[in-house]
Design an enzyme around this catalytic site. Sequence first.
Site: not given
Ligand code: AP5
Length: 210
Positions: A88, A13, A123
Amino acid sequence: MNLIFLGAPGAGKGTQAEIVCDKLGIPAISTGNMLREAVKNGTPAGLAAKECMEKGDLVPDDVVIGILKDRIAQDDCKNGFILDGFPRTVEQAEALDKMGVSIDKVIEISVPDQKIISRLSGRRVCEGCGASYHLDFKPTKVEGVCDSCGAKVVQRVDDKPETVLSRLETYREKTAPLKDYYQNKGKLVTVNGQEEIAETSKLTLAAIEG
Ligand code: AP5
């Protein structure tokens, strides 16, 4: 245009939001990034969020809704925004409706769990500016150093394997029901997030424009 990017932790995302917001000229708003900043600065919201985030639980709805409401009231959101990581829970989605925010599309980025685990274990994020990298799929030019600001690049505390499993469980239980919520409103479009980053961006932009 007001968009929501929905998907499991590590689905991509944040990566896609960063690319798409440049193309559309609207800000990407990550509640995760805002909460991490609040934790770093020791604000009341940060103090309320820290423990939940470290365990992979959701931060209480009222804390996140408050932060989000203030952010979308800012000037740069006048022409639209991408919400990354919000809503969420169904309660958060209902709060958005009550704020009178009209959502144009909800893009669900779909990736199987096995891929998620490998993405999150590789990551790395910048301690300074929060830029996100991957050891294999998006490496920094110099190992361990952010391309954008030169600060140190580290693993997120919640990217440890046991916490990732707990975040996936939380996603299934609390966030996945939002797919039905937005499907019923005719807003949901699902994109295959298993492709390479650039290919996923093409699919995402096509879903937004389609
Ligand atoms: P948050 O930071 O939002 O974490 P998440 O939703 O768990 O999402 P991520 O940031 O882990 O993943 P992403 O989907 O953005 O993936 P990314 O692009 O980084 O939230 C963290 C915490 O905050 C939650 O657990 C909660 O406690 C709290 N929180 C936040 N919002 C909240 C809410 N609304 N309500 C309540 N609590 C909340 O990609 C991941 C990795 O994969 C990267 O290294 C990237 O380089 C790689 N990658 C991405 N796309 C590809 C691809 N197509 N191919 C290969 N590698 C890829």
